[in-house]
Write a protein that holds these residues in place. Structure first.
Motif, PDB file in Angstrom:
ATOM      1  N   GLY A 208       5.244 -10.744  -1.877  1.00 52.30           N
ATOM      2  CA  GLY A 208       4.675 -10.273  -3.135  1.00 52.30           C
ATOM      3  C   GLY A 208       3.555  -9.265  -2.962  1.00 52.30           C
ATOM      4  N   ASP A 209       3.101  -9.072  -1.722  1.00 51.31           N
ATOM      5  CA  ASP A 209       2.040  -8.093  -1.449  1.00 51.31           C
ATOM      6  C   ASP A 209       2.580  -6.679  -1.304  1.00 51.31           C
ATOM      7  N   TYR A 210       3.886  -6.522  -1.410  1.00 53.23           N
ATOM      8  CA  TYR A 210       4.483  -5.203  -1.132  1.00 53.23           C
ATOM      9  C   TYR A 210       3.952  -4.121  -2.070  1.00 53.23           C
ATOM     10  N   LYS A 211       3.814  -4.437  -3.358  1.00 51.78           N
ATOM     11  CA  LYS A 211       3.348  -3.410  -4.302  1.00 51.78           C
ATOM     12  C   LYS A 211       1.920  -2.973  -3.997  1.00 51.78           C
ATOM     13  N   ALA A 212       1.073  -3.941  -3.655  1.00 43.24           N
ATOM     14  CA  ALA A 212      -0.301  -3.596  -3.301  1.00 43.24           C
ATOM     15  C   ALA A 212      -0.318  -2.746  -2.033  1.00 43.24           C
ATOM     16  N   HIS A 213       0.539  -3.104  -1.087  1.00 41.12           N
ATOM     17  CA  HIS A 213       0.631  -2.321   0.148  1.00 41.12           C
ATOM     18  C   HIS A 213       1.138  -0.915  -0.139  1.00 41.12           C
ATOM     19  N   ASP A 214       2.107  -0.810  -1.022  1.00 41.49           N
ATOM     20  CA  ASP A 214       2.650   0.504  -1.377  1.00 41.49           C
ATOM     21  C   ASP A 214       1.571   1.386  -1.996  1.00 41.49           C
ATOM     22  N   ALA A 215       0.738   0.770  -2.831  1.00 42.03           N
ATOM     23  CA  ALA A 215      -0.372   1.526  -3.423  1.00 42.03           C
ATOM     24  C   ALA A 215      -1.356   1.981  -2.343  1.00 42.03           C
ATOM     25  N   ARG A 216      -1.618   1.120  -1.375  1.00 42.10           N
ATOM     26  CA  ARG A 216      -2.518   1.474  -0.263  1.00 42.10           C
ATOM     27  C   ARG A 216      -1.981   2.688   0.498  1.00 42.10           C
ATOM     28  N   VAL A 217      -0.699   2.675   0.783  1.00 42.93           N
ATOM     29  CA  VAL A 217      -0.082   3.785   1.514  1.00 42.93           C
ATOM     30  C   VAL A 217      -0.165   5.079   0.707  1.00 42.93           C
ATOM     31  N   CYS A 218       0.046   4.980  -0.596  1.00 39.24           N
ATOM     32  CA  CYS A 218      -0.034   6.168  -1.460  1.00 39.24           C
ATOM     33  C   CYS A 218      -1.452   6.729  -1.491  1.00 39.24           C
ATOM     34  N   ILE A 219      -2.423   5.852  -1.583  1.00 40.89           N
ATOM     35  CA  ILE A 219      -3.824   6.307  -1.589  1.00 40.89           C
ATOM     36  C   ILE A 219      -4.144   7.038  -0.286  1.00 40.89           C
ATOM     37  N   ALA A 220      -3.707   6.455   0.828  1.00 41.68           N
ATOM     38  CA  ALA A 220      -3.989   7.056   2.132  1.00 41.68           C
ATOM     39  C   ALA A 220      -3.300   8.405   2.295  1.00 41.68           C
ATOM     40  N   GLY A 221      -2.100   8.529   1.727  1.00 40.43           N
ATOM     41  CA  GLY A 221      -1.343   9.765   1.889  1.00 40.43           C
ATOM     42  C   GLY A 221      -1.539  10.789   0.798  1.00 40.43           C
ATOM     43  N   GLY A 222      -2.291  10.433  -0.239  1.00 42.44           N
ATOM     44  CA  GLY A 222      -2.522  11.367  -1.329  1.00 42.44           C
ATOM     45  C   GLY A 222      -1.358  11.507  -2.290  1.00 42.44           C
ATOM     46  N   TRP A 223      -0.529  10.466  -2.395  1.00 39.96           N
ATOM     47  CA  TRP A 223       0.604  10.495  -3.309  1.00 39.96           C
ATOM     48  C   TRP A 223       0.342   9.576  -4.506  1.00 39.96           C
ATOM     49  N   THR A 224       1.203   9.673  -5.497  1.00 39.66           N
ATOM     50  CA  THR A 224       1.195   8.725  -6.609  1.00 39.66           C
ATOM     51  C   THR A 224       2.437   7.852  -6.503  1.00 39.66           C
ATOM     52  N   LEU A 225       2.370   6.671  -7.082  1.00 41.95           N
ATOM     53  CA  LEU A 225       3.492   5.743  -6.985  1.00 41.95           C
ATOM     54  C   LEU A 225       4.751   6.283  -7.654  1.00 41.95           C
ATOM     55  N   ILE A 226       4.575   7.102  -8.677  1.00 43.02           N
ATOM     56  CA  ILE A 226       5.734   7.604  -9.413  1.00 43.02           C
ATOM     57  C   ILE A 226       6.268   8.919  -8.860  1.00 43.02           C
ATOM     58  N   ASP A 227       5.685   9.409  -7.801  1.00 45.23           N
ATOM     59  CA  ASP A 227       6.142  10.666  -7.207  1.00 45.23           C
ATOM     60  C   ASP A 227       7.510  10.463  -6.555  1.00 45.23           C
ATOM     61  N   PRO A 228       8.567  11.103  -7.049  1.00 42.99           N
ATOM     62  CA  PRO A 228       9.907  10.885  -6.492  1.00 42.99           C
ATOM     63  C   PRO A 228      10.067  11.471  -5.093  1.00 42.99           C
ATOM     64  N   LYS A 229       9.158  12.351  -4.699  1.00 45.59           N
ATOM     65  CA  LYS A 229       9.279  13.016  -3.399  1.00 45.59           C
ATOM     66  C   LYS A 229       8.473  12.330  -2.294  1.00 45.59           C
ATOM     67  N   ARG A 230       7.723  11.294  -2.643  1.00 47.24           N
ATOM     68  CA  ARG A 230       6.884  10.669  -1.627  1.00 47.24           C
ATOM     69  C   ARG A 230       7.746   9.883  -0.644  1.00 47.24           C
ATOM     70  N   PRO A 231       7.300   9.771   0.604  1.00 49.83           N
ATOM     71  CA  PRO A 231       8.071   8.991   1.591  1.00 49.83           C
ATOM     72  C   PRO A 231       8.000   7.495   1.317  1.00 49.83           C
ATOM     73  N   HIS A 232       9.030   6.803   1.716  1.00 49.50           N
ATOM     74  CA  HIS A 232       9.073   5.336   1.605  1.00 49.50           C
ATOM     75  C   HIS A 232       9.320   4.789   3.011  1.00 49.50           C
ATOM     76  N   ASP A 233       8.249   4.681   3.777  1.00 48.04           N
ATOM     77  CA  ASP A 233       8.366   4.283   5.176  1.00 48.04           C
ATOM     78  C   ASP A 233       8.377   2.779   5.383  1.00 48.04           C
ATOM     79  N   PHE A 234       8.073   2.016   4.334  1.00 50.55           N
ATOM     80  CA  PHE A 234       7.967   0.571   4.481  1.00 50.55           C
ATOM     81  C   PHE A 234       8.852  -0.125   3.448  1.00 50.55           C
ATOM     82  N   THR A 235       9.177  -1.385   3.717  1.00 45.03           N
ATOM     83  CA  THR A 235      10.080  -2.140   2.852  1.00 45.03           C
ATOM     84  C   THR A 235       9.458  -3.485   2.482  1.00 45.03           C
ATOM     85  N   PRO A 236       9.977  -4.129   1.427  1.00 41.24           N
ATOM     86  CA  PRO A 236       9.422  -5.423   1.006  1.00 41.24           C
ATOM     87  C   PRO A 236       9.556  -6.531   2.050  1.00 41.24           C
ATOM     88  N   SER A 237      10.451  -6.355   3.014  1.00 37.38           N
ATOM     89  CA  SER A 237      10.659  -7.423   4.000  1.00 37.38           C
ATOM     90  C   SER A 237       9.706  -7.344   5.190  1.00 37.38           C
TER      91      SER A 237
END
Length: 337
Positions: A208-237
């Motif tokens: 359940g921490d995946y969304k918080a982690h995803d937000a952390r990665v976006c903050i670090a990379g300068g992206w927004t969560l809704i950006d369709p072009k941002r990388p998705h390097d991590f998974t919920p598992s």
């Protein structure tokens, strides 16, 4: 069989993890893991905190780092590997390599990474190396179908880390393509008589921490969560696994699970806590270190007094006051050793 978690980023991998070390160790204790590794990206900032927490919890700490390694073919995409500390010599060696990645004159000035020449020329006998799975040099060649290059890379790393190089296997439900690296690594392991080891890339504790982690990665990379072009390097598992889930994931490769235990046995770093270790400072003519400190301090005092009191008579009058204060401070410094 209880596998050992050999790969995890913590809060000290500030761009891609939200795991607090205290929570990580508590989770491992609750899951009855006898040993646990911390491998933050290109740093050992959390090593001491992790070491203390594990010792307090009755868990064997395995310390190391997830490192970037120079990729001459694509400098902007360095390879990855995990370096685990076997002993004090390995602790010093890992810190030398990480320091060089940030400070050496021949470092990569854009992305801190370890030059291959440093690994080829130095003494790596205090370290164990895990190949980096699909992100390592061996695995990345396998993912591209370059089997010969993958085999050559495995031979190179095995030469850098004699009897201490493991082909790393990873599996995630969302990444079926990683089986290319797994199957290819098994073939190379058989051909070159190299050991394999199973790891799980842990980035957060609960699924359940995946969304918080995803937000952390976006903050670090300068992206927004809704950006369709941002990388998705991590998974919920990529959450912390129970012993049962970890073992089930590699049930068909029991030697990969067993080798995680063997690696835990081989890593035996012992740190002396509660004692300060000052660097050795060369002194002229074999002078005692404390005497040399007093000598330099008194030389500095005379230079400073000459500036403050150009008049020699006034300087001589004020000398005892300053000398007494200097002697007092020096006595405190020397007693602190």
């Amino acid at each position: 069989m209880t596998p050992i978690p050999l790969r995890a980023h913590s809060e000290f991998s500030i761009t891609d993890s939200i795991i607090r070390i205290s929570d990580y160790v508590a989770a491992a204790r609750a899951a009855n893991y006898p040993a646990l590794a911390l491998t933050d990206l290109m740093n050992t900032f959390g090593l001491l905190k992790f070491y203390k927490a594990c010792r307090k919890a009755g868990i064997k700490p395995i310390c190391g780092a997830d490192v970037r390694i120079e990729n001459p073919e694509q400098p902007e995409k360095p390879h990855r590997a995990v370096l685990l500390i076997r002993n004090e010599q390995g602790y010093i060696r890992l810190n030398e390599l990480l320091t060089a990645a940030f400070e050496a004159d021949d470092r990569n000035k854009h992305t801190p990474q370890i030059n291959q020449a440093w690994l080829a020329q130095g003494d790596n006998s205090g370290l164990l190396c895990l190949s980096g799975a699909q992100m390592g040099e061996v695995g990345s060649h396998l993912m591209l179908g370059n089997d010969d290059k993958a085999r050559a890379a495995a031979q190179k790393y095995a030469a850098w880390f004699p009897n201490a190089f493991y082909l790393e296997l990873q599996r995630l439900p969302e990444k079926p393509d990683w089986e290319t690296s797994v199957s290819g690594s098994l073939k190379i392991a058989q051909a070159l008589q190299l050991p394999v080891v199973a790891t799980h890339p842990t980035q957060f504790l609960q699924q359940g921490d995946y969304k918080a982690h995803d937000a952390r990665v976006c903050i670090a990379g300068g992206w927004t969560l809704i950006d369709p072009k941002r990388p998705h390097d991590f998974t919920p598992s990529q959450h912390f696994l129970s012993t049962a889930d970890f073992a089930a994931r590699f049930a068909d490769i029991p030697e990969a699970l067993h080798n995680s235990q063997e690696i835990a046995k081989r890593c035996n770093l012992t740190l002396t806590l509660g004692k300060n270790f000052l660097p050795l400072f060369p002194t002229p003519d074999g002078m005692d270190l404390n005497d040399y400190l007093r000598h330099l301090a008194n030389e500095g005092l005379q230079e400073r007094l000459a500036v403050l009191y150009p008049n020699e008579a006034e300087r001589a009058q004020r000398q005892p006051e300053y000398q007494a204060r200097l002697d007092f401070e020096l006595d405190i410094i020397i007693k602190m050793q």
